[in-house]
Scaffold this motif. Sequence first.
Motif, PDB file in Angstrom:
ATOM      1  N   ALA A  45      -9.101  21.403  34.343  1.00  0.00           N
ATOM      2  CA  ALA A  45      -9.341  20.888  32.887  1.00  0.00           C
ATOM      3  C   ALA A  45      -9.838  19.436  33.090  1.00  0.00           C
ATOM      4  CB  ALA A  45      -8.102  20.833  32.179  1.00  0.00           C
ATOM      5  N   ASP A  46      -9.309  18.753  33.931  1.00  0.00           N
ATOM      6  CA  ASP A  46      -9.604  17.360  34.305  1.00  0.00           C
ATOM      7  C   ASP A  46     -11.070  17.167  34.873  1.00  0.00           C
ATOM      8  OD1 ASP A  46      -7.384  16.287  33.051  1.00  0.00           O
ATOM      9  OD2 ASP A  46      -6.502  16.110  35.313  1.00  0.00           O
ATOM     10  N   ILE A  47     -11.468  17.948  35.665  1.00  0.00           N
ATOM     11  CA  ILE A  47     -12.557  18.233  36.372  1.00  0.00           C
ATOM     12  C   ILE A  47     -13.687  18.633  35.006  1.00  0.00           C
ATOM     13  CG2 ILE A  47     -14.248  19.489  38.030  1.00  0.00           C
ATOM     14  CD1 ILE A  47     -11.686  19.298  39.781  1.00  0.00           C
ATOM     15  N   PHE A  48     -13.554  19.602  34.612  1.00  0.00           N
ATOM     16  CA  PHE A  48     -14.616  20.015  33.734  1.00  0.00           C
ATOM     17  C   PHE A  48     -14.765  19.019  32.525  1.00  0.00           C
ATOM     18  CE2 PHE A  48     -15.431  22.025  29.577  1.00  0.00           C
ATOM     19  CZ  PHE A  48     -16.462  22.916  30.126  1.00  0.00           C
ATOM     20  N   ASN A  49     -13.570  18.296  32.139  1.00  0.00           N
ATOM     21  CA  ASN A  49     -13.703  17.227  31.031  1.00  0.00           C
ATOM     22  C   ASN A  49     -14.106  16.072  31.655  1.00  0.00           C
ATOM     23  OD1 ASN A  49     -12.395  18.768  29.119  1.00  0.00           O
ATOM     24  ND2 ASN A  49     -10.475  17.946  29.243  1.00  0.00           N
ATOM     25  N   GLY A  50     -14.314  15.971  32.849  1.00  0.00           N
ATOM     26  CA  GLY A  50     -14.886  14.769  33.317  1.00  0.00           C
ATOM     27  C   GLY A  50     -16.514  14.849  33.528  1.00  0.00           C
ATOM     28  N   MET A  51     -16.757  16.132  33.643  1.00  0.00           N
ATOM     29  CA  MET A  51     -18.450  16.492  33.685  1.00  0.00           C
ATOM     30  C   MET A  51     -18.751  16.417  32.294  1.00  0.00           C
ATOM     31  SD  MET A  51     -18.055  19.527  36.430  1.00  0.00           S
ATOM     32  CE  MET A  51     -19.941  20.182  36.171  1.00  0.00           C
ATOM     33  N   GLN A  52     -17.958  16.664  31.305  1.00  0.00           N
ATOM     34  CA  GLN A  52     -18.426  16.541  29.793  1.00  0.00           C
ATOM     35  C   GLN A  52     -18.553  15.143  29.340  1.00  0.00           C
ATOM     36  OE1 GLN A  52     -19.505  19.792  28.762  1.00  0.00           O
ATOM     37  NE2 GLN A  52     -18.671  20.198  31.013  1.00  0.00           N
ATOM     38  N   ASN A  53     -17.617  14.329  29.983  1.00  0.00           N
ATOM     39  CA  ASN A  53     -17.567  12.896  29.646  1.00  0.00           C
ATOM     40  C   ASN A  53     -18.760  12.217  30.434  1.00  0.00           C
ATOM     41  OD1 ASN A  53     -15.391  12.731  28.125  1.00  0.00           O
ATOM     42  ND2 ASN A  53     -14.094  12.225  29.885  1.00  0.00           N
ATOM     43  N   TRP A  54     -19.269  12.763  31.580  1.00  0.00           N
ATOM     44  CA  TRP A  54     -20.533  12.178  32.092  1.00  0.00           C
ATOM     45  C   TRP A  54     -21.830  12.376  31.484  1.00  0.00           C
ATOM     46  CZ3 TRP A  54     -21.526  10.352  37.357  1.00  0.00           C
ATOM     47  CH2 TRP A  54     -22.753  10.130  37.733  1.00  0.00           C
ATOM     48  N   LYS A  55     -21.836  13.736  30.795  1.00  0.00           N
ATOM     49  CA  LYS A  55     -22.743  13.919  29.952  1.00  0.00           C
ATOM     50  C   LYS A  55     -23.064  13.301  28.775  1.00  0.00           C
ATOM     51  CE  LYS A  55     -23.409  18.998  30.228  1.00  0.00           C
ATOM     52  NZ  LYS A  55     -23.243  20.232  29.151  1.00  0.00           N
ATOM     53  N   HIS A  56     -21.878  12.669  28.272  1.00  0.00           N
ATOM     54  CA  HIS A  56     -21.920  11.640  27.122  1.00  0.00           C
ATOM     55  C   HIS A  56     -22.453  10.415  27.213  1.00  0.00           C
ATOM     56  CE1 HIS A  56     -20.466   9.527  23.510  1.00  0.00           C
ATOM     57  NE2 HIS A  56     -20.024   8.860  24.195  1.00  0.00           N
ATOM     58  N   HIS A  57     -22.049   9.893  28.711  1.00  0.00           N
ATOM     59  CA  HIS A  57     -22.501   8.525  29.295  1.00  0.00           C
ATOM     60  C   HIS A  57     -24.114   8.713  29.694  1.00  0.00           C
ATOM     61  CE1 HIS A  57     -18.396   7.329  28.870  1.00  0.00           C
ATOM     62  NE2 HIS A  57     -18.012   7.700  30.016  1.00  0.00           N
ATOM     63  N   GLN A  58     -24.554   9.944  30.059  1.00  0.00           N
ATOM     64  CA  GLN A  58     -25.873  10.075  30.502  1.00  0.00           C
ATOM     65  C   GLN A  58     -26.690  10.067  29.161  1.00  0.00           C
ATOM     66  OE1 GLN A  58     -27.372  10.614  33.429  1.00  0.00           O
ATOM     67  NE2 GLN A  58     -29.139  11.707  32.717  1.00  0.00           N
ATOM     68  N   ASP A  59     -26.228  10.742  28.219  1.00  0.00           N
ATOM     69  CA  ASP A  59     -27.288  10.676  27.050  1.00  0.00           C
ATOM     70  C   ASP A  59     -27.132   9.482  26.533  1.00  0.00           C
ATOM     71  OD1 ASP A  59     -27.295  13.316  27.232  1.00  0.00           O
ATOM     72  OD2 ASP A  59     -26.002  13.920  25.739  1.00  0.00           O
ATOM     73  N   LYS A  60     -26.244   8.578  26.568  1.00  0.00           N
ATOM     74  CA  LYS A  60     -26.211   7.153  26.070  1.00  0.00           C
ATOM     75  C   LYS A  60     -27.060   6.396  26.763  1.00  0.00           C
ATOM     76  CE  LYS A  60     -22.580   4.944  24.423  1.00  0.00           C
ATOM     77  NZ  LYS A  60     -21.085   4.270  24.341  1.00  0.00           N
ATOM     78  N   GLY A  61     -27.016   6.618  28.094  1.00  0.00           N
ATOM     79  CA  GLY A  61     -28.107   5.908  29.061  1.00  0.00           C
ATOM     80  C   GLY A  61     -29.445   6.205  28.681  1.00  0.00           C
ATOM     81  N   CYS A  62     -29.921   7.433  28.401  1.00  0.00           N
ATOM     82  CA  CYS A  62     -31.177   7.825  27.788  1.00  0.00           C
ATOM     83  C   CYS A  62     -31.681   7.082  26.783  1.00  0.00           C
ATOM     84  CB  CYS A  62     -31.454   9.269  27.875  1.00  0.00           C
ATOM     85  SG  CYS A  62     -31.103  10.441  29.172  1.00  0.00           S
ATOM     86  N   VAL A  63     -30.703   6.806  26.080  1.00  0.00           N
ATOM     87  CA  VAL A  63     -31.222   5.947  24.701  1.00  0.00           C
ATOM     88  C   VAL A  63     -31.364   4.588  25.063  1.00  0.00           C
ATOM     89  CG1 VAL A  63     -30.314   5.221  22.431  1.00  0.00           C
ATOM     90  CG2 VAL A  63     -29.810   7.609  23.098  1.00  0.00           C
ATOM     91  N   VAL A  64     -30.446   3.956  25.874  1.00  0.00           N
ATOM     92  CA  VAL A  64     -30.677   2.592  26.198  1.00  0.00           C
ATOM     93  C   VAL A  64     -31.889   2.430  26.906  1.00  0.00           C
ATOM     94  CG1 VAL A  64     -29.762   0.756  27.683  1.00  0.00           C
ATOM     95  CG2 VAL A  64     -28.131   2.279  26.223  1.00  0.00           C
ATOM     96  N   ILE A  65     -32.290   3.154  27.825  1.00  0.00           N
ATOM     97  CA  ILE A  65     -33.696   3.077  28.802  1.00  0.00           C
ATOM     98  C   ILE A  65     -34.814   3.145  27.760  1.00  0.00           C
ATOM     99  CG2 ILE A  65     -34.883   3.867  30.341  1.00  0.00           C
ATOM    100  CD1 ILE A  65     -32.351   4.859  31.936  1.00  0.00           C
ATOM    101  N   SER A  66     -34.780   4.150  26.834  1.00  0.00           N
ATOM    102  CA  SER A  66     -35.876   4.229  25.811  1.00  0.00           C
ATOM    103  C   SER A  66     -36.067   2.930  25.173  1.00  0.00           C
ATOM    104  CB  SER A  66     -35.300   5.506  24.896  1.00  0.00           C
ATOM    105  OG  SER A  66     -35.422   6.847  25.588  1.00  0.00           O
ATOM    106  N   ASN A  67     -34.921   2.457  24.600  1.00  0.00           N
ATOM    107  CA  ASN A  67     -34.930   1.335  23.794  1.00  0.00           C
ATOM    108  C   ASN A  67     -35.596   0.164  24.653  1.00  0.00           C
ATOM    109  OD1 ASN A  67     -33.628   2.310  21.502  1.00  0.00           O
ATOM    110  ND2 ASN A  67     -31.485   1.808  22.115  1.00  0.00           N
ATOM    111  N   ILE A  68     -35.352   0.158  26.001  1.00  0.00           N
ATOM    112  CA  ILE A  68     -36.083  -0.926  26.993  1.00  0.00           C
ATOM    113  C   ILE A  68     -37.291  -0.690  26.951  1.00  0.00           C
ATOM    114  CG2 ILE A  68     -35.950  -1.769  29.182  1.00  0.00           C
ATOM    115  CD1 ILE A  68     -33.206  -1.177  29.356  1.00  0.00           C
ATOM    116  N   PHE A  69     -37.682   0.454  27.073  1.00  0.00           N
ATOM    117  CA  PHE A  69     -38.938   1.124  27.235  1.00  0.00           C
ATOM    118  C   PHE A  69     -39.765   0.628  25.969  1.00  0.00           C
ATOM    119  CE2 PHE A  69     -42.473   4.117  25.675  1.00  0.00           C
ATOM    120  CZ  PHE A  69     -43.258   4.008  26.932  1.00  0.00           C
ATOM    121  N   ASN A  70     -39.317   1.028  24.634  1.00  0.00           N
ATOM    122  CA  ASN A  70     -39.963   0.616  23.586  1.00  0.00           C
ATOM    123  C   ASN A  70     -40.143  -0.832  23.169  1.00  0.00           C
ATOM    124  OD1 ASN A  70     -40.405   3.400  22.715  1.00  0.00           O
ATOM    125  ND2 ASN A  70     -38.312   3.328  21.645  1.00  0.00           N
TER     126      ASN A  70
END
Length: 205
Positions: free
Chosen positions: A50-75
Amino acid sequence: MAETPRNNRLNPLVGKSSPAHEVNIYAGRPAQGHSGNLTGNRRILKDTAADIFNGMQNWKHHQDKGCVVISNIFNMRLELPNVKFPDRLSGYVSELKQLCEQMAEIVEGFQTKLKNLTAVSALEKSSSAPLFISWTTEHFCKITRAIVEAYQQELKLHQSLLLRIADCTDPDVLLFYLSCWTHQPYLDISLEKQAHCMIKETGHV
């Protein structure tokens, strides 16, 4: 003729991954042939899965937030092409750095879980009977090791991108960095399938 990427603002949600869903380590059915609360090595394996699976889901969350940040830098670079260090840049870079640090913590957690599984596997080596349905403890180790190695490589890429994004003033190059961040070349889709199999094996779903 289509406009070049330099002339187009990015939607901050670009690169967003599939929704993340965590599992409850206390939920699900007991191990096959066992009732009630699990103890010992079965408990360790179930919680670790469960911890490994949940860690992978948390990674997704941070990954998505990173996409938003880089998009904001681009704009921002599109809006202020002649300003090397806009006021908003330090905030965006700090946010991206924090995300990388949180992702590093996830990978460290994976490494700890692998050590725990390796210890359990050593204890169970004399027994060929699976602790749950069909997986041996060595198979748990094999899958977890593959997950750890992939996320270690992906973390290195993200950390490298962080350094490059902080100094980049060219929107076209930033678009390439965003593509690298979004694509995650070291995280094969099979890893998530294996993680789903792991929580299914341990009775979480």
